[in-house]
Scaffold this motif. Sequence first.
Motif, PDB file in Angstrom:
ATOM      1  N   LEU A 108     -23.549 -33.537  33.101  1.00  0.00           N
ATOM      2  CA  LEU A 108     -24.407 -34.667  33.458  1.00  0.00           C
ATOM      3  C   LEU A 108     -25.495 -34.180  34.397  1.00  0.00           C
ATOM      4  O   LEU A 108     -25.208 -33.485  35.382  1.00  0.00           O
ATOM      5  N   LEU A 109     -26.752 -34.508  34.109  1.00  0.00           N
ATOM      6  CA  LEU A 109     -27.857 -34.191  35.006  1.00  0.00           C
ATOM      7  C   LEU A 109     -28.380 -35.478  35.619  1.00  0.00           C
ATOM      8  O   LEU A 109     -28.659 -36.444  34.892  1.00  0.00           O
ATOM      9  N   PHE A 125     -41.832 -37.131  35.925  1.00  0.00           N
ATOM     10  CA  PHE A 125     -40.754 -36.439  35.208  1.00  0.00           C
ATOM     11  C   PHE A 125     -41.291 -35.301  34.337  1.00  0.00           C
ATOM     12  O   PHE A 125     -40.640 -34.279  34.177  1.00  0.00           O
ATOM     13  N   ILE A 126     -42.463 -35.510  33.752  1.00  0.00           N
ATOM     14  CA  ILE A 126     -43.026 -34.517  32.832  1.00  0.00           C
ATOM     15  C   ILE A 126     -44.059 -33.697  33.590  1.00  0.00           C
ATOM     16  O   ILE A 126     -45.154 -34.172  33.893  1.00  0.00           O
ATOM     17  N   LEU A 165     -38.626 -30.586  32.354  1.00  0.00           N
ATOM     18  CA  LEU A 165     -38.265 -30.540  30.935  1.00  0.00           C
ATOM     19  C   LEU A 165     -37.802 -29.140  30.529  1.00  0.00           C
ATOM     20  O   LEU A 165     -36.874 -28.997  29.729  1.00  0.00           O
ATOM     21  N   GLU A 166     -38.432 -28.114  31.070  1.00  0.00           N
ATOM     22  CA  GLU A 166     -37.990 -26.760  30.752  1.00  0.00           C
ATOM     23  C   GLU A 166     -36.576 -26.514  31.266  1.00  0.00           C
ATOM     24  O   GLU A 166     -35.759 -25.888  30.582  1.00  0.00           O
ATOM     25  N   ALA A 203     -39.359 -38.149  25.566  1.00  0.00           N
ATOM     26  CA  ALA A 203     -39.349 -36.688  25.516  1.00  0.00           C
ATOM     27  C   ALA A 203     -37.923 -36.154  25.394  1.00  0.00           C
ATOM     28  O   ALA A 203     -37.659 -35.198  24.653  1.00  0.00           O
ATOM     29  N   LEU A 204     -36.992 -36.782  26.110  1.00  0.00           N
ATOM     30  CA  LEU A 204     -35.593 -36.373  26.015  1.00  0.00           C
ATOM     31  C   LEU A 204     -35.025 -36.691  24.634  1.00  0.00           C
ATOM     32  O   LEU A 204     -34.223 -35.921  24.089  1.00  0.00           O
TER      33      LEU A 204
END
Length: 328
Positions: A261-262, A326-327, A296-297, A46-47
């Motif tokens: 960086l996240l 994560f999603i 993700l948003e 997704a990323l």
Amino acid sequence: NGAFQRLMGLRHVNDRYRMNNGHLTYVIPETDVTTQAQNTIAFRDALAQMGIPFGYVNTLFKIDPLDKQLPNGVEDFSGEITDRFLSALEAAEVTTLDLRKREQEQGLDHYSLYYVTDHHWTAEAGFWAHTQVTQWLGDLDSSFAADPAFADAANYTHTVYEDIFCGSAARRVGPLYAGLDDLTVIRPGFDTRLTFNAPAEELYREGSYADTLLFYEHLTRENMLENSAYGVYLGEDKPLLTISNQSRRDCLELQSAPKKLLILKDSSALVVAPFLALCYDEICLIDLRLYEGSLLEYIAQYQPDMVLAMYNPGALEANNLSMYHFIR
């Protein structure tokens, strides 16, 4: 009660084990990590559609898989399930850093990296981890380069607070059974200007590293069974935290381009992130055990240069699945 248990020589008290070397720990049961691996791979994909690279950093666990130090008959599967999980990621070509391999290659004394009374690694180990992570990130991204001075422990002051930390294991079994740990506060010996923003707590700070990232109120011997001295770094876990580094912005012409960086974190990152923050223009820390928004948003809005999941093998336990959702 803890003193009595120790006098009796009991090695298993309140779901914690006394290891052969005196450290206290819990153990990880055999766990199917298929879901965790599949979710991580899907998140990477997704990323990738957003043009954002992803990496998984496997930090260390209290029990050394090569020297478990556990009482006879006690089993721990942290090493085995981590191997299976990382193998699944590597088969799907997910970028990974396994700090267990770095530790072994450098011949480090594993248990010296850990507090006796707690499952967390020490601040010194966190500093070491940041040097490994920044080196690895530099290898992945040629446009990023941390100042070598930030990786030199001689450029920091190290203040030891003796018998100040009653770790999570000690709080379960009592300090008379477990003892107390020293804790080191590591501060840069150079000028820093940072901002600290934890919106859920409406907590905003600005100033030097010490003024923003250190919470000295945790360094107290009062109420040690509820207060954690480990929280001196970043003030314990928060759903979302951003740290901006103004001092790095001031000298970007001498370093690399601005970088954000996240990091998806567990509590082991509390003693790593303060040092990583010195190397980046900005870092964002998200704890999925506490964060309730759409990840993700948020990432689409934040637009980091890279996303890391930085978890210790204990995160792979089935009861920690929220860390791999994560999603959302």
